[in-house]
Motif scaffolding. Structure first.
Motif, PDB file in Angstrom:
ATOM      1  N   LEU A  48      43.770 -72.806 -59.142  1.00 37.82           N
ATOM      2  CA  LEU A  48      42.517 -73.398 -59.587  1.00 37.82           C
ATOM      3  C   LEU A  48      41.987 -74.223 -58.425  1.00 37.82           C
ATOM      4  N   ILE A  49      40.800 -73.857 -57.926  1.00 32.91           N
ATOM      5  CA  ILE A  49      40.207 -74.524 -56.775  1.00 32.91           C
ATOM      6  C   ILE A  49      38.921 -75.214 -57.203  1.00 32.91           C
ATOM      7  N   ARG A  50      38.787 -76.460 -56.783  1.00 33.67           N
ATOM      8  CA  ARG A  50      37.518 -77.177 -56.945  1.00 33.67           C
ATOM      9  C   ARG A  50      36.695 -76.934 -55.683  1.00 33.67           C
ATOM     10  N   ASN A  51      35.606 -76.237 -55.839  1.00 31.26           N
ATOM     11  CA  ASN A  51      34.768 -75.914 -54.686  1.00 31.26           C
ATOM     12  C   ASN A  51      34.053 -77.161 -54.167  1.00 31.26           C
ATOM     13  N   THR A  52      34.046 -77.320 -52.854  1.00 33.20           N
ATOM     14  CA  THR A  52      33.347 -78.436 -52.222  1.00 33.20           C
ATOM     15  C   THR A  52      32.112 -77.986 -51.461  1.00 33.20           C
ATOM     16  N   GLY A  78      28.563 -64.938 -55.627  1.00 32.03           N
ATOM     17  CA  GLY A  78      29.180 -65.754 -54.580  1.00 32.03           C
ATOM     18  C   GLY A  78      30.512 -65.207 -54.119  1.00 32.03           C
ATOM     19  N   CYS A  79      30.652 -65.049 -52.794  1.00 31.85           N
ATOM     20  CA  CYS A  79      31.848 -64.436 -52.216  1.00 31.85           C
ATOM     21  C   CYS A  79      32.738 -65.407 -51.450  1.00 31.85           C
ATOM     22  N   GLU A  80      32.245 -66.615 -51.123  1.00 32.25           N
ATOM     23  CA  GLU A  80      33.052 -67.497 -50.288  1.00 32.25           C
ATOM     24  C   GLU A  80      32.758 -68.952 -50.581  1.00 32.25           C
ATOM     25  N   ALA A  81      33.784 -69.776 -50.379  1.00 39.02           N
ATOM     26  CA  ALA A  81      33.631 -71.223 -50.523  1.00 39.02           C
ATOM     27  C   ALA A  81      34.837 -71.910 -49.915  1.00 39.02           C
ATOM     28  N   ALA A  82      34.648 -73.177 -49.606  1.00 37.23           N
ATOM     29  CA  ALA A  82      35.752 -74.060 -49.240  1.00 37.23           C
ATOM     30  C   ALA A  82      36.011 -74.981 -50.416  1.00 37.23           C
ATOM     31  N   SER A 106      35.908 -60.330 -53.142  1.00 36.25           N
ATOM     32  CA  SER A 106      34.989 -59.253 -53.514  1.00 36.25           C
ATOM     33  C   SER A 106      34.759 -59.232 -55.020  1.00 36.25           C
ATOM     34  N   GLU A 107      35.446 -60.106 -55.741  1.00 37.32           N
ATOM     35  CA  GLU A 107      35.319 -60.168 -57.198  1.00 37.32           C
ATOM     36  C   GLU A 107      34.310 -61.231 -57.638  1.00 37.32           C
ATOM     37  N   TYR A 108      33.714 -61.911 -56.666  1.00 39.05           N
ATOM     38  CA  TYR A 108      32.660 -62.882 -56.908  1.00 39.05           C
ATOM     39  C   TYR A 108      33.180 -64.120 -57.658  1.00 39.05           C
ATOM     40  N   GLY A 109      32.250 -64.993 -58.063  1.00 43.57           N
ATOM     41  CA  GLY A 109      32.623 -66.190 -58.800  1.00 43.57           C
ATOM     42  C   GLY A 109      32.533 -67.491 -58.027  1.00 43.57           C
ATOM     43  N   ALA A 110      32.085 -67.454 -56.764  1.00 45.64           N
ATOM     44  CA  ALA A 110      32.093 -68.667 -55.936  1.00 45.64           C
ATOM     45  C   ALA A 110      30.979 -69.644 -56.286  1.00 45.64           C
ATOM     46  N   TYR A 111      29.895 -69.179 -56.909  1.00 53.45           N
ATOM     47  CA  TYR A 111      28.792 -70.083 -57.266  1.00 53.45           C
ATOM     48  C   TYR A 111      29.193 -70.902 -58.494  1.00 53.45           C
ATOM     49  N   SER A 112      30.170 -71.760 -58.336  1.00 54.23           N
ATOM     50  CA  SER A 112      30.718 -72.514 -59.455  1.00 54.23           C
ATOM     51  C   SER A 112      31.399 -73.768 -58.939  1.00 54.23           C
ATOM     52  N   SER A 113      31.523 -74.761 -59.794  1.00 55.87           N
ATOM     53  CA  SER A 113      32.221 -75.981 -59.389  1.00 55.87           C
ATOM     54  C   SER A 113      33.717 -75.740 -59.250  1.00 55.87           C
ATOM     55  N   HIS A 114      34.265 -74.806 -60.025  1.00 57.71           N
ATOM     56  CA  HIS A 114      35.688 -74.463 -59.992  1.00 57.71           C
ATOM     57  C   HIS A 114      35.841 -72.944 -60.063  1.00 57.71           C
ATOM     58  N   ILE A 115      36.953 -72.472 -59.535  1.00 63.93           N
ATOM     59  CA  ILE A 115      37.242 -71.040 -59.613  1.00 63.93           C
ATOM     60  C   ILE A 115      38.734 -70.825 -59.772  1.00 63.93           C
ATOM     61  N   ILE A 116      39.094 -69.864 -60.602  1.00 64.43           N
ATOM     62  CA  ILE A 116      40.468 -69.372 -60.700  1.00 64.43           C
ATOM     63  C   ILE A 116      40.545 -68.132 -59.829  1.00 64.43           C
ATOM     64  N   ILE A 129      38.697 -77.898 -38.958  1.00 64.58           N
ATOM     65  CA  ILE A 129      37.606 -77.119 -39.530  1.00 64.58           C
ATOM     66  C   ILE A 129      36.997 -77.880 -40.702  1.00 64.58           C
ATOM     67  N   ASP A 130      35.698 -78.167 -40.636  1.00 68.65           N
ATOM     68  CA  ASP A 130      35.005 -78.865 -41.712  1.00 68.65           C
ATOM     69  C   ASP A 130      34.660 -77.907 -42.847  1.00 68.65           C
ATOM     70  N   ASP A 131      34.553 -78.460 -44.059  1.00 71.44           N
ATOM     71  CA  ASP A 131      34.249 -77.643 -45.230  1.00 71.44           C
ATOM     72  C   ASP A 131      32.921 -76.908 -45.079  1.00 71.44           C
ATOM     73  N   GLU A 132      31.861 -77.608 -44.656  1.00 70.70           N
ATOM     74  CA  GLU A 132      30.550 -76.978 -44.579  1.00 70.70           C
ATOM     75  C   GLU A 132      30.507 -75.880 -43.523  1.00 70.70           C
ATOM     76  N   LEU A 133      31.253 -76.061 -42.436  1.00 65.83           N
ATOM     77  CA  LEU A 133      31.304 -75.042 -41.389  1.00 65.83           C
ATOM     78  C   LEU A 133      31.943 -73.767 -41.902  1.00 65.83           C
ATOM     79  N   VAL A 134      33.095 -73.892 -42.518  1.00 63.51           N
ATOM     80  CA  VAL A 134      33.832 -72.695 -42.927  1.00 63.51           C
ATOM     81  C   VAL A 134      33.215 -72.064 -44.174  1.00 63.51           C
ATOM     82  N   ALA A 135      32.655 -72.873 -45.067  1.00 65.63           N
ATOM     83  CA  ALA A 135      32.046 -72.309 -46.272  1.00 65.63           C
ATOM     84  C   ALA A 135      30.843 -71.454 -45.923  1.00 65.63           C
TER      85      ALA A 135
END
Length: 340
Positions: A48-52, A78-82, A106-116, A129-135
């Motif tokens: 369970l990841i809290r997207n930043t 959404g395909c990517e997030a930090a 490739s299963e999407y779901g990144a446009y969210s506050s949290h993701i499993i 590596i900063d969050d905004e750079l890698v995201a």
């Protein structure tokens, strides 16, 4: 006691809720709806990841519009997030709560506050590596890593053409290729972008819609043509890209921002013994080990200054439609991302 119990219940409810952008039908940016969703506990091989910071890419536009029907509706794009690991499945000994991570899926779901998400899609982030750079640039940089290191040989003897050279992927591609000593020619949609491409390693940049584009390429290369074309524009540039190639040249089409490419006759390729590839990044993640190797290569490129990114443009998650409008206007520049 009743008040305390209510607070505890509310906290539990909040833990079970996530905010997300949901697409219920294909269309313009207006179909991006902000909603509350339930989240569950991660299973054995999940995190369970809290997207930043959530990346916004042209792929997301294709998915939203229906050009790519790869997201089952209703669904979260959404395909990517930090983000930060908040809970781990039983067998996830490689990760711990609090780890900073990045993922591509490739299963999407990144446009969210949290993701499993399955742990096989998640990479731990180094401190530099900063969050905004890698995201905003992990998917782009991994695409460039694939294009330059996994598909064909690139060295200082090659001359290449990069379409959309001032775009998100294009600028990184020009930077990384030029670091190899490759001669890079770029193409852009307007004159205002030329100076930027020169700063990113292009020794010459042309307007993509100018007359006799391929003829100009051949003039720049002493009549030979370029060895490789990296074309992310698609319909509007594909034919001129083919015409710009030298005999035995290689066209790598990795996007279609102007629309899908028409069917190609093999006899067209036979005229100059040309080759064409249409790579998809996710197909190159044959194993987690390769995924980690590619990620390490990308992190090193950022750390050593081979890749440089600036001009970050944050939007609130609930304003995802505005982020898409800016991206599609081709005036966004920089790196657009969403903040939950």
């Amino acid at each position: 006691l009743k008040f305390i119990s209510k607070i505890i219940i509310n906290k539990r409810i909040r833990w079970k809720m996530a905010e997300a952008i949901v697409i219920e039908e294909y269309g313009s940016s207006e179909v991006l709806k902000y909603k509350d969703l339930n989240i569950r506990k991660p299973r054995e091989d999940e995190l369970l990841i809290r997207n930043t910071a959530i990346g916004v890419n042209y792929h997301d536009v294709y998915v939203r519009s229906g050009l790519y029907k790869t997201l089952k509706l209703p669904g979260i794009p959404g395909c990517e997030a930090a983000g930060v690991v908040e809970k781990i499945g039983i067998s996830n000994s490689d990760f711990k709560v609090g780890d900073r991570v990045v993922y591509i899926t490739s299963e999407y779901g990144a446009y969210s506050s949290h993701i499993i998400i399955n742990r096989e899609k998640v990479i731990k982030l180094p401190k530099f590596i900063d969050d905004e750079l890698v995201a905003t640039n992990f998917l782009r940089a991994m695409t460039v890593e694939m294009l330059l290191n996994r598909i064909t040989e690139i060295d200082e003897t090659k001359t290449i053409l990069v379409t959309a050279a001032a775009g998100g992927v294009g600028r990184l591609l020009c930077q990384w290729a030029s670091s190899f000593g490759v001669k890079v020619i770029g193409s852009v949609s307007n004159l205002e972008k030329i100076a930027e491409t020169k700063a990113n390693g292009c020794y010459e940049t042309l307007l993509a819609n100018q007359q006799d584009f391929a003829k100009k390429i051949h003039q720049l290369t002493g009549g030979k043509g370029v060895d490789i074309v990296f074309d992310s524009v698609g319909a509007d540039t594909f034919n001129s890209s083919l015409e710009s190639l030298a005999p035995c040249g290689f066209l790598i089409n990795f996007g279609q921002s102007s629309g899908a490419v028409d069917p190609l006759l093999m006899t067209t390729l036979a005229q100059k013994s040309l080759s064409v590839a249409r790579p998809i990044l996710f197909h190159y993640f044959k194993s987690y080990e390769i995924y980690e190797q590619m990620a390490a290569s990308v992190f090193q490129a950022f750390d050593t200054g081979v890749l440089n990114v600036s001009d970050f443009s944050p939007f609130s998650l609930r304003d995802a439609s505005e982020a898409h409008d800016l991206l599609e206007s081709r005036k966004g520049g920089g790196s657009i991302y969403l903040k939950p």
